[in-house]
Design a protein around this motif. Structure first.
Motif, mmCIF file in Angstrom:
data_model
loop_
_atom_site.group_PDB
_atom_site.id
_atom_site.type_symbol
_atom_site.label_atom_id
_atom_site.label_comp_id
_atom_site.label_asym_id
_atom_site.label_seq_id
_atom_site.Cartn_x
_atom_site.Cartn_y
_atom_site.Cartn_z
ATOM 1 N N GLN A 63 0.827 -1.215 0.000
ATOM 2 C CA GLN A 63 0.000 0.000 0.000
ATOM 3 C C GLN A 63 0.858 1.261 0.000
ATOM 4 O OE1 GLN A 63 -2.587 -0.823 3.375
ATOM 5 N NE2 GLN A 63 -4.140 -1.631 1.993
ATOM 6 N N GLY A 84 -1.068 8.893 1.994
ATOM 7 C CA GLY A 84 -2.407 8.323 2.119
ATOM 8 C C GLY A 84 -3.472 9.400 2.232
ATOM 9 N N ALA A 85 -3.170 10.452 2.991
ATOM 10 C CA ALA A 85 -4.119 11.561 3.134
ATOM 11 C C ALA A 85 -4.300 12.285 1.808
ATOM 12 C CB ALA A 85 -3.632 12.531 4.210
ATOM 13 N N ASP A 87 -3.933 11.048 -1.161
ATOM 14 C CA ASP A 87 -4.641 10.163 -2.080
ATOM 15 C C ASP A 87 -6.153 10.242 -1.907
ATOM 16 O OD1 ASP A 87 -2.258 9.342 -3.196
ATOM 17 O OD2 ASP A 87 -2.186 7.444 -2.091
ATOM 18 N N LYS A 88 -6.606 10.617 -0.720
ATOM 19 C CA LYS A 88 -8.046 10.697 -0.441
ATOM 20 C C LYS A 88 -8.658 12.013 -0.919
ATOM 21 C CE LYS A 88 -7.644 7.625 3.489
ATOM 22 N NZ LYS A 88 -7.588 7.511 4.935
ATOM 23 N N THR A 90 -9.672 15.060 -3.515
ATOM 24 C CA THR A 90 -9.953 15.274 -4.935
ATOM 25 C C THR A 90 -8.914 16.258 -5.467
ATOM 26 O OG1 THR A 90 -11.384 17.183 -4.559
ATOM 27 C CG2 THR A 90 -12.436 14.994 -4.538
#
Length: 109
Positions: A63, A84-85, A87-88, A90
């Protein structure tokens, strides 16, 4: 003695760090990615190569984005969490965040 591309050494080092951070092993990731059990370990130890497709599978299992593997020292808990943040978000949210950060930086200067 065969000279190794230094960029591959960066990838290998980042993979070793990722294994440690994810509390897993090359064998475990190989198995989950559908590779031969020694494929990844052989590559990470500098004794073989790995296809880009298989490296993508490894990154999916860990991941982590594949691009992060190419930058020395880039695999850290904070950077993985930040990635990761991001990627969330838009594209519009990310653009707004960057503008806000630039604004804060200008205020600070």
């Amino acid at each position: 003695m065969k000279k190794t591309d230094p960029r591959l050494e960066i990838v290998r080092q980042n993979l070793r760090v990722a294994f440690a951070l994810k509390k897993t092993s090359a064998a475990e990731v190989s198995k989950k990615a559908g590779l031969g059990i020694n494929t990844l370990g052989t590559f990470v130890n500098g004794n073989g190569s790995i296809s880009y497709t298989n490296l993508l599978r490894v990154c999916d299992e860990l991941q982590i984005p594949i691009g992060i593997l190419h930058i020395s020292g880039s695999v850290t808990p904070g950077r993985l969490e930040l990635q990761g943040a991001f990627d969330k978000l838009t594209a519009d949210q990310l653009a707004d965040l960057l503008l806000e950060m630039k604004h804060l930086q200008l205020k600070k200067a």
